[in-house]
Design a protein around this motif. Structure first.
Motif, PDB file in Angstrom:
ATOM      1  N   THR A  25       0.833  -1.209   0.000  1.00 32.15           N
ATOM      2  CA  THR A  25       0.000   0.000   0.000  1.00 32.15           C
ATOM      3  C   THR A  25       0.861   1.250   0.000  1.00 32.15           C
ATOM      4  N   ALA A  26       1.916   1.229   0.815  1.00 31.49           N
ATOM      5  CA  ALA A  26       2.815   2.391   0.849  1.00 31.49           C
ATOM      6  C   ALA A  26       3.495   2.596  -0.501  1.00 31.49           C
TER       7      ALA A  26
ATOM      8  N   ILE B 237       3.930   5.694  -5.450  1.00 35.11           N
ATOM      9  CA  ILE B 237       3.869   5.789  -6.911  1.00 35.11           C
ATOM     10  C   ILE B 237       2.822   6.815  -7.341  1.00 35.11           C
ATOM     11  N   ALA B 238       1.652   6.775  -6.674  1.00 35.88           N
ATOM     12  CA  ALA B 238       0.600   7.736  -7.021  1.00 35.88           C
ATOM     13  C   ALA B 238       1.043   9.170  -6.720  1.00 35.88           C
ATOM     14  N   GLU B 239       1.719   9.344  -5.574  1.00 35.26           N
ATOM     15  CA  GLU B 239       2.203  10.685  -5.237  1.00 35.26           C
ATOM     16  C   GLU B 239       3.253  11.168  -6.238  1.00 35.26           C
TER      17      GLU B 239
ATOM     18  N   GLY C  81      -3.603  21.561  -9.023  1.00 33.67           N
ATOM     19  CA  GLY C  81      -2.262  21.043  -8.750  1.00 33.67           C
ATOM     20  C   GLY C  81      -1.430  22.014  -7.943  1.00 33.67           C
ATOM     21  N   LEU C  82      -1.602  23.311  -8.217  1.00 36.77           N
ATOM     22  CA  LEU C  82      -0.857  24.317  -7.456  1.00 36.77           C
ATOM     23  C   LEU C  82      -1.294  24.328  -6.002  1.00 36.77           C
ATOM     24  N   GLY C  83      -2.600  24.163  -5.778  1.00 37.09           N
ATOM     25  CA  GLY C  83      -3.081  24.089  -4.391  1.00 37.09           C
ATOM     26  C   GLY C  83      -2.496  22.909  -3.646  1.00 37.09           C
ATOM     27  N   GLU C  84      -2.381  21.751  -4.301  1.00 34.78           N
ATOM     28  CA  GLU C  84      -1.765  20.585  -3.659  1.00 34.78           C
ATOM     29  C   GLU C  84      -0.299  20.851  -3.355  1.00 34.78           C
ATOM     30  N   ARG C  85       0.379  21.515  -4.277  1.00 31.24           N
ATOM     31  CA  ARG C  85       1.797  21.808  -4.053  1.00 31.24           C
ATOM     32  C   ARG C  85       1.982  22.717  -2.847  1.00 31.24           C
TER      33      ARG C  85
END
Length: 398
Positions: free
Chosen positions: A194-195, A200-202, A368-372
């Motif tokens: 899971t990690a 990979i997703a991150e 995406g900018l908000g996540e960053r």
């Protein structure tokens, strides 16, 4: 004193419970030996024959046997290390019988049973523990012609079933520990998988954000420059030539950043340039100005960590890209300042005529900018201004 004793017990691996259990059995062995050796013991009833009748004779009182509690004391003392050294504890407890060969009392017998149980339960292998018990039982049967201690007939089955029950419990505990270890191993493997999937997703999301920031900005500049060149190529070839030069420069810069991004995923080229930061704002703003967007920059010279530096650069890049796309030709202000322990990055543009819906995006860049920004525990605020313009504000803790 107690603290020193605790440290000593921890160092040698003996718990207070086993130490207290050993002390109880040692005291019980001494008490049982004293009780067995005190007083007179009535001898067996004898009969004499008087004619045809057997007349019982008065009972004869014999001096009782003195019991040596050493074997029982050794077995009780072995309980102290029954968890730390289970095989050694059992061998010491059972070995006292073969050396002394007399005087084993009930406390010592029970202590041996507990050591036998511990050898199977706490030993490295339940099979090895049972083999050790079987070898001890065979050796005792071959050495002694009667049970030690002497057991009443009615007690023999109880003792046999008790030993069998202890062995069964030990096997069950060993199986439960093996099942628990297997479950823990499976859970750990699943957690690692899971990690890995989350990592990979991150990483995919990070790469997607970087690709969007790079491609969206440079392509927007190139599209606007190409449109301007197409309008003046017949009347003002010199201006068209400047626009084409800007397109070439923007394309080269985009290729450089993409090559750098791909190099970070598979680092094999030591000649890669560092990630862009606030020190590269002049190049970024010059490219936007060359595309026809008037930009004013206001900033201080405070140093920030490299990760915050890159994020601040991406905020400015996204803000200028949106201004080029949605408000071409509108006055745009970039303000970078420190506010206590935070870095505030603000990009504002004035109102502009409505743009062609074909050039409007889907808003993924701001998401995406908000996540960053949230990766730095920061906040991103986007809103329309009173004059019809747009303001993008990021607050990033440093």
């Amino acid at each position: 004193m107690r603290r020193r004793l605790n440290r000593l017990l921890d160092r040698i691996g003996i718990g207070w419970t086993d130490l207290a259990l050993a002390a109880v059995f040692i005291v019980a062995a001494l008490i049982a030996a004293d009780a067995a050796g005190s007083g007179d013991v009535q001898g067996p009833i004898r009969f004499r024959v008087e004619g045809p009748v057997a007349v019982p004779m008065p009972p004869v009182h014999e001096e009782s046997e003195q019991f040596d509690p050493l074997a029982s004391v050794i077995a009780g003392a072995a309980l102290a290390v029954r968890r730390r050294l289970p095989y050694t504890a059992f061998l010491v407890a059972i070995g006292g019988i073969f050396i002394i060969q007399e005087g084993l009392l009930w406390p010592g017998f029970v202590a041996i049973l507990i050591c036998a149980y511990s050898a199977v339960t706490y030993g490295r292998s339940a099979v090895l523990g049972l083999a050790l018990l079987a070898a001890a039982a065979i050796a005792a049967s071959a050495t002694f012609d009667r049970s030690i201690p002497s057991l009443p007939g009615w007690l023999g089955p109880i003792v046999v079933f008790a030993v069998v029950g202890l062995a069964a419990v030990a096997l069950r505990n060993a199986r439960a520990r093996a099942d628990a270890a297997a479950r823990r191993a499976a859970a750990l493997e699943q957690e690692q998988a899971t990690a890995a999937r989350a990592a990979i997703a991150e990483e995919r999301a990070r790469i997607a954000r970087e690709l969007h920031d790079v491609v969206s900005h440079h392509v927007s500049v190139m599209v606007i420059q190409a449109g301007a060149a197409g309008k003046v190529i017949q009347t003002r070839p010199d201006l068209a030539q400047g626009a084409l030069t800007a397109i070439e420069a923007s394309g080269r810069e985009a290729m450089t950043e993409l090559r750098q991004l791909l190099g970070l995923m598979t680092p094999a080229d030591d000649r890669l340039a560092p990630q862009p930061g606030l020190a590269d704002l002049d190049v970024l703003i010059d490219a936007v100005r060359a595309a026809g967007q008037p930009v004013t920059l206001s900033r201080d010279d405070a140093e920030v960590p490299p990760s915050v530096d890159l994020t601040a650069y991406r905020v400015v890049q996204e803000g200028l890209t949106n201004a080029l796309r949605y408000a071409p030709g509108a006055a745009t202000d970039v303000d970078i300042r420190r506010d206590s322990d935070d870095l505030v990055v603000e990009v504002r543009n004035a109102a502009a005529p409505p743009v062609d819906p074909a050039v409007q995006g889907a808003g993924r860049g701001l998401l995406g900018l908000g996540e960053r920004v949230r990766l730095h525990n920061g906040t991103l605020d986007t809103q329309r201004t009173l004059g019809g313009g747009f303001r993008l504000t990021a607050r990033i803790p440093t």
